[in-house]
Each structure stands twice: as structure tokens, then as C-alpha cells.
Design an enzyme around this catalytic site. Structure first.
Site, mmCIF file in Angstrom:
data_model
loop_
_atom_site.group_PDB
_atom_site.id
_atom_site.type_symbol
_atom_site.label_atom_id
_atom_site.label_comp_id
_atom_site.label_asym_id
_atom_site.label_seq_id
_atom_site.Cartn_x
_atom_site.Cartn_y
_atom_site.Cartn_z
ATOM 1 N N PHE A 141 59.582 -6.258 -3.128
ATOM 2 C CA PHE A 141 58.663 -5.785 -4.169
ATOM 3 C C PHE A 141 57.315 -6.488 -4.105
ATOM 4 O O PHE A 141 56.299 -5.952 -4.566
ATOM 5 C CB PHE A 141 59.302 -5.968 -5.551
ATOM 6 C CG PHE A 141 59.180 -7.350 -6.140
ATOM 7 C CD1 PHE A 141 58.185 -7.657 -7.042
ATOM 8 C CD2 PHE A 141 60.086 -8.346 -5.796
ATOM 9 C CE1 PHE A 141 58.071 -8.926 -7.592
ATOM 10 C CE2 PHE A 141 59.999 -9.614 -6.334
ATOM 11 C CZ PHE A 141 58.983 -9.911 -7.234
ATOM 12 N N LYS A 142 57.276 -7.669 -3.522
ATOM 13 C CA LYS A 142 56.032 -8.429 -3.496
ATOM 14 C C LYS A 142 54.959 -7.756 -2.649
ATOM 15 O O LYS A 142 53.771 -8.067 -2.785
ATOM 16 C CB LYS A 142 56.317 -9.846 -3.006
ATOM 17 C CG LYS A 142 57.204 -10.610 -3.989
ATOM 18 C CD LYS A 142 57.612 -11.983 -3.500
ATOM 19 C CE LYS A 142 58.545 -12.632 -4.514
ATOM 20 N NZ LYS A 142 58.988 -13.974 -4.093
ATOM 21 N N ASP A 143 55.358 -6.839 -1.793
ATOM 22 C CA ASP A 143 54.365 -6.092 -1.008
ATOM 23 C C ASP A 143 53.423 -5.298 -1.897
ATOM 24 O O ASP A 143 52.251 -5.112 -1.553
ATOM 25 C CB ASP A 143 55.067 -5.126 -0.048
ATOM 26 C CG ASP A 143 55.757 -5.835 1.111
ATOM 27 O OD1 ASP A 143 55.214 -6.840 1.595
ATOM 28 O OD2 ASP A 143 56.835 -5.369 1.521
ATOM 29 N N THR A 182 57.936 -14.409 -0.513
ATOM 30 C CA THR A 182 56.508 -14.521 -0.799
ATOM 31 C C THR A 182 55.720 -14.789 0.475
ATOM 32 O O THR A 182 54.640 -14.221 0.695
ATOM 33 C CB THR A 182 56.233 -15.633 -1.826
ATOM 34 O OG1 THR A 182 56.836 -15.283 -3.070
ATOM 35 C CG2 THR A 182 54.741 -15.834 -2.033
#
Length: 572
Positions: A141-143, A182
Site C-alpha cells: 500500500f505504501k506505493d 517502506t
């Protein structure tokens, strides 16, 4: 259109984390504790990430949605929706509309699906849905945020460096510590960006093989993976020391990429709106009659904080449901009003799977099958505390500056108690305000495994061979099932934060006895052979201390600047 004046769009509250000052108010107002005035624009906040004393930033005001937003936004693409949301926070004086659209388009063109983050239904009878956030370059999801942040960095630097050559060009040195996701998301967001150097530090042998391969097989010259012979805590300590180091800060412009950077929170707001509209368009959800909850597996509170901003803006949702693993400081706060570190050590801390990166955890946490949520404290939580304190302690105060000062004083008091005493308790009014928008659930490793197995057996899921959850998403689905049992008429949308292949050992442990299960069926082609590619990394010795690390970073950045200078000269 903008629903705040341009100047107000740029006003930022500076929340103090560790410093003795209570609150700064930027954009022409007096910095209350320091008795000096300063101005920070959205651009400066993005490039700084952290204030000089490690404080955080939030907008002066949370914008409200425009009239008729439900109809005018209903059929927008993800990119178009992102533009509408971001434009409420970013003045077109700072980023013209055409430029912002270009940044957004570039950010989400890297995703594998046109919808970017689709919402699928797992169980129509129990109204359980899944917002899939793992379709970006690194399958996490960090993308969503870090692709946007990387392109923001690039946009601001290109503009600042227009017409400049050689040493006159501004250069950004991005530094981060990672226990896995991350780092790879930051690297993929910043690779090949001109005038940007990125240094990601991770603990040697303590992240999963896939996560390490995603980072170290990137060959772009501006990417530097630093493998430290220590723990994740040691990596974080070095990063904090660098940001506080006057020597490196005289020659380098440092920037942060983790969820303390406001732009990451902003980017994540969009997918709450996208999921809401997706369910309406599918005919699954009737906004005039149905209620919806968003269920968020969370550790550092950034992902769910974005949902809170969406709710405060006007997105209809009955609750945000916090789903924690056995590192449950957030769950305990919502149950008792006490925010307290409960560190565990020795045999009591052991658990999880080394193959999935569990040994990258910070000291004192319980090792679990969901290592990305293994935290002792939540780094974004004080942002929520300030917003609640502003409402609770400033409700009888008419003057806005006094309200901000009252909120800042409470945050200062709580944060000092956390630092000095390991925790704090809030008054009933504060806890009641927190419960008005949030609920919480705690999920064990055993329940996580059971949910992965159960969902795989469910009929009528989007996968013909059985839907496979990663352990973090399984925590969210477990919490959603409890929510559905308590309120059967409410739709529950769980955020799926990672592709199951990123935590393959936990998934295989849960499903190895299931008929027809073959992990190869869900293994992304990008992962095949990834661990066999050449690596590019530097081994860093903890014993070398800050001096050696500073020297390494300065030398590498100097080399990059020289290369950029030569290429610019040649091009000219």
C-alpha cells in the site's frame, strides 16, 4: 475550485514531538512558544518532512467537500479523484492545476491496474469488501503515497533548479530506515530522480529475502542501500541522529519519506473516496440507505489517519475500525484511555517467522506474523491527539490562537509523559471524542492464520482458486467479521495492505494443507528470479558511528552531484 483561500491552503500547524516547545503556527502567525514568526508552504513541508525539532505538520483546517460532490465525483477515475482531493489541500498558486495533474498521472501510471486500487467483495451476504492496495510497483500500500511523494520531490526540484547549473543546483538527500516495505517503496518512488539521492538503511539479515531483493537489486545510481549490522532500532537511531546533526545539515538538504511526511497522509485520502464510489457504481452499496465502515490494519496510524481526514472532510462512514495485532497499544488506548508502552522481552517477545522479516522489529515489541505492524508506539498518533485536543480543550475559547495553544499544551504534556514515564492517560472527554469516530479490535497470530485459511475456503470470492490474504490484511478481515457480526447491516471495507507473496512463509504455513493450494499460482512474475539478480548495497558497521555514516553519505552525494554537473554540461 478551491474552498480555502490560497493563503489558508498553505498554513501548517507544527506539532511538537520531543521538543519543549508546545506549538508553532506557520504562515504569518506568531510561533507561540518561540515568539518568532515563520512561513511554511506546502512545498516546504513536503521537502522538510519533519520540523527542525522532529515535530509533525498538519493543515490549518480540514477542507469540506464541494456541493454535489457525490454526483460530480461518482464516475471519476482514480487519477481524476486524486486531483479533486489534492486540490482542496494544495493551492494552484503553489502547483498549477496542469502540473498537479501531470504529477498524479505520472505517479499512478506505474500501477498494474487502470483502477489503481480496486475494491472487491469477499462475502456479499456479510457485506465484507476488500480495498486492494497492493497493485503498485512493490506490491504494498505504501506505493500509493511514495510514488506521489517521489514525483512531488522531482517537480519541486526541477522548478527550483530551472536555469541553474553546477553547485548552484539544489539537491535533496533522502534518508530512511526500514524493516521492509517502506524501503522498497521509497526506492521505487525515487529511483532515477535527478538531484535526489536516497539512502535506505535496514538491519542486516533481519528483513525478508523478497524485501531485501526489491531494495538491493535496484541499480539506479542515486539509490544507496545501507545494510547495518544491528537492529531496526539502530537504523532509526542513526536516521534521527543525522536529522539532528549540525555538520551534515550544513552541506546536505535532508528529507524524510516515512509516514511522518504530510504528503504521504494526503495521498492516502484518495482511496477511501475511490472505494466508496466503487461500491456505489457496482450497485453493492446504496449511500442513501446503507452505512459503511472502513477497517484498517495499522501500526503507525498513518493509513487510518488518512481515513479520518476523509471522514472529517465529509465522506460518510459510520466508523473507522482500528485492527491491531498483539502489539496493541492503540487497541488498549481505545478501551481504557491509557496510551502506554507495554514492552515484552525474551521468550515472551518471540514469535512470527524469520523468513518474513520478523527480526527487524524494534526492541520491546511482540514478534508476530504481521511484522509491518510490530510497533511499540504509533508515530502518527499525536496528529490525531492534537485534532481532538483542539476540539475538546478549545471548545469554550473563541480565539483561534488560544485554542491552538491549549491543544498544543496538552499534546506537549502527553508526549512528555510518554517519553519520561512510558505512557499517559487522557480525560474522559478526549476518549469519548476518539470513540466517536473510531473503534478497535485486537487480533492474535492464531486468529490471523485461521482467517487466511477460512477466507481461502470461502465460495464466490474474486479468485476462482480461493482468495489468499497476506497476514496484515487477514487481521483487517478478522476485525471486519467481528464488526459484521455486531452490526449485520453495515458494509465493512477492509484495507488489503500487501500482496500475499510479500509474506509468503506465513501464507504457506496457513494454507499448506489446503487442497489445490499452490503458492506458485499467486506468485507475481516480478518476484520470479528476483533474489538471483545482482545486488547493489553497502555494508555499514554500527561501531563506525555517526562519523562514518556521515562521511559515506557526503561522499556518495558529492559523486552524484559531480556526475549530474558533467551530464548537464555535456547536454548544454
Amino acid at each position: 475550485p478551491h474552498f480555502l483561500p490560497a493563503a489558508a491552503n498553505n498554513k501548517i500547524i507544527h506539532l511538537v514531538v520531543d521538543a519543549l516547545t508546545a506549538l508553532f503556527w506557520f504562515a504569518g502567525f506568531i510561533a507561540l512558544a518561540a515568539c518568532e514568526s515563520a512561513q511554511l508552504s506546502f512545498e516546504e513541508v513536503v521537502l522538510k518532512g519533519l520540523a527542525s525539532d522532529n515535530g509533525l505538520f498538519v493543515p490549518e483546517a480540514i477542507p469540506t467537500l464541494p456541493p454535489n460532490w457525490q454526483s460530480s465525483w461518482l464516475n471519476l477515475s482514480f487519477e481524476e479523484l486524486a486531483f479533486q482531493v489534492f486540490s482542496l489541500y494544495i493551492s494552484d498558486v503553489e502547483i498549477p492545476s496542469a502540473a498537479l495533474k501531470s504529477v498524479i498521472r505520472k505517479s499512478y501510471s506505474t500501477f498494474r491496474l487502470p483502477s489503481v486500487n480496486p475494491t472487491v467483495t469477499l462475502d456479499s451476504d456479510r457485506k465484507i469488501h476488500l480495498l486492494e492496495l497492493f497493485h503498485g510497483p512493490t506490491y504494498a500500500f505504501k506505493d500509493v503515497a511514495l510514488q506521489f511523494l517521489g514525483n512531488l520531490f522531482e517537480f519541486f526540484l526541477v522548478r527550483r533548479n530551472e536555469g541553474k547549473t553546477g553547485t548552484d543546483r539544489e539537491h535533496l538527500t533522502v534518508i530512511g530506515a526500514t524493516s521492509g516495505d517502506t524501503g522498497s517503496a521509497a526506492i521505487y518512488g525515487l529511483r532515477s530522480k535527478k538531484d535526489v539521492s536516497v539512502f535506505i538503511m535496514y538491519p542486516t539479515g533481519k528483513v525478508s529475502p523478497v524485501q531485501e531483493a526489491q531494495m538491493t537489486t535496484v541499480t539506479d545510481k542515486n539509490v544507496h542501500c545501507l545494510s547495518l549490522d544491528g537492529t531496526f532500532d539502530d537504523c532509526q537511531d542513526f536516521v534521527k541522529a543525522l536529522f539532528a546533526d549540525p555538520l551534515i545539515n550544513t552541506t546536505q538538504r535532508l528529507a524524510a519519506v516515512n509516514s511522518i511526511n504530510w504528503a504521504r497522509i494526503l495521498a492516502q485520502i484518495t482511496y477511501y473516496f475511490a472505494s466508496y464510489f466503487s461500491l456505489i457504481r457496482s450497485g453493492t452499496f446504496n449511500p442513501s440507505a446503507d452505512q459503511i465502515r472502513f477497517v484498517v490494519p495499522t501500526g503507525n496510524f498513518g493509513d487510518i489517519l488518512a481515513g479520518y481526514f476523509a471522514k472529517r472532510m465529509g465522506l460518510p462512514m459510520s466508523k473507522l475500525l482500528i485492527a491491531t495485532n498483539e502489539n496493541d497499544i492503540l487497541h488498549r488506548f481505545w478501551q481504557t484511555g491509557a496510551y502506554e508502552k507495554h514492552g515484552v522481552h525474551g521468550a515472551a517477545a518471540e514469535g512470527g517467522l524469520v523468513e518474513d522479516g520478523v527480526k527487524a522489529h524494534a526492541k520491546g515489541v511482540k514478534e508476530t506474523l504481521s511484522p509491518a505492524m510490530d510497533i511499540l508506539v504509533s508515530s502518527n498518533f499525536e496528529r490525531l491527539l492534537w485534532l481532538i485536543a483542539y476540539d475538546v480543550y478549545g471548545s469554550d475559547v473563541e480565539d483561534a490562537l488560544e485554542r491552538r495553544q491549549a491543544a498544543g499544551s496538552k499534546v506537549k504534556e502527553w508526549q512528555m509523559d510518554l517519553k519520561m514515564n512510558g505512557g499517559f492517560s487522557v480525560e474522559k472527554e478526549v476518549l469519548d471524542a476518539a470513540k466517536a469516530d473510531f473503534a478497535s479490535e485486537r487480533v492474535s497470530d492464531a486468529e490471523t492464520v485461521a482467517t487466511i485459511r477460512d477466507v481461502y475456503r470461502w465460495p464466490n470470492t474474486p479468485s476462482s482458486k480461493g482468495y489468499i490474504l497476506d497476514p496484515h490484511s487477514a487481521i483487517g478481515v478478522t476485525a471486519a467479521l467481528r464488526s459484521a457480526k455486531a452490526a449485520p447491516s453495515v458494509h465493512n471495507v477492509t484495507l488489503a495492505t500487501a500482496h500475499p507473496a510479500k509474506f509468503s512463509s506465513a501464507v504457506e504455513m496457513a494454507l499448506k494443507e489446503e487442497d489445490g493450494f499452490r503458492f506458485e499460482d499467486v506468485l507475481p512474475s516480478d518476484f520470479i528470479g528476483l533474489e538471483d539478480l545482482p545486488r547493489r548495497l553497502v555494508h555499514v558497521q554500527k561501531s563506525g558511528g555517526l562519523d562514518d555514516l556521515r562521511k559515506l553519505i557526503v561522499e556518495q552525494v558529492t559523486k552524484e552531484k559531480e556526475l549530474n554537473c558533467c551530464s548537464t554540461t555535456s547536454a548544454g
